[in-house]
Design a protein around this motif. Sequence first.
Motif, PDB file in Angstrom:
ATOM      1  N   GLU A  56      44.027  46.111  33.029  1.00 43.18           N
ATOM      2  CA  GLU A  56      43.915  44.667  33.138  1.00 43.18           C
ATOM      3  C   GLU A  56      42.441  44.333  33.326  1.00 43.18           C
ATOM      4  N   GLN A  58      40.690  41.501  33.146  1.00 43.87           N
ATOM      5  CA  GLN A  58      40.287  40.313  33.903  1.00 43.87           C
ATOM      6  C   GLN A  58      40.333  40.555  35.412  1.00 43.87           C
ATOM      7  N   ASN A  59      41.254  41.392  35.879  1.00 44.88           N
ATOM      8  CA  ASN A  59      41.357  41.691  37.309  1.00 44.88           C
ATOM      9  C   ASN A  59      40.691  43.002  37.687  1.00 44.88           C
ATOM     10  N   ASP A  60      40.229  43.761  36.704  1.00 48.39           N
ATOM     11  CA  ASP A  60      39.635  45.076  36.926  1.00 48.39           C
ATOM     12  C   ASP A  60      40.630  45.997  37.627  1.00 48.39           C
ATOM     13  N   VAL A  61      41.873  45.999  37.096  1.00 52.28           N
ATOM     14  CA  VAL A  61      42.975  46.761  37.677  1.00 52.28           C
ATOM     15  C   VAL A  61      43.487  47.754  36.646  1.00 52.28           C
ATOM     16  N   ARG A  73      49.556  50.045  40.569  1.00 61.48           N
ATOM     17  CA  ARG A  73      48.396  49.246  40.168  1.00 61.48           C
ATOM     18  C   ARG A  73      47.293  49.501  41.188  1.00 61.48           C
ATOM     19  N   GLN A  75      42.840  49.225  41.911  1.00 62.68           N
ATOM     20  CA  GLN A  75      41.576  48.674  41.451  1.00 62.68           C
ATOM     21  C   GLN A  75      40.775  49.773  40.778  1.00 62.68           C
TER      22      GLN A  75
END
Length: 106
Positions: A56, A58-61, A73, A75
Amino acid sequence: MGSIILLVAVFALMYFFMIRPQRKRAAERAAMLRAADIGDEVATVGGVIGKIVAVEEQNDVLCLEVDTDVELRVQRRAVGEILNSAAADSDSAGDSAVTDGVNESE
């Protein structure tokens, strides 16, 4: 005058022995984190080992598959190291087949 030269020399030594290597390690870690992609097997700083199955941006996940039908999930900055890179595996797959020492003609 001599004390100023000594002070400058101490700061120069501190830079070359402490600050510069720390910046180099930080740059290498940042490059490793940017290189982590789908298919890579990674270990988190907490000790969880899994394969990246989704990213992901946009969330840096990252989504890690740690077992069949079990995804976590985390980071991106939680990745401690890349154990097996999918890019390296695909590059070496075409070179030669790895055998386990068992003769297939037997």
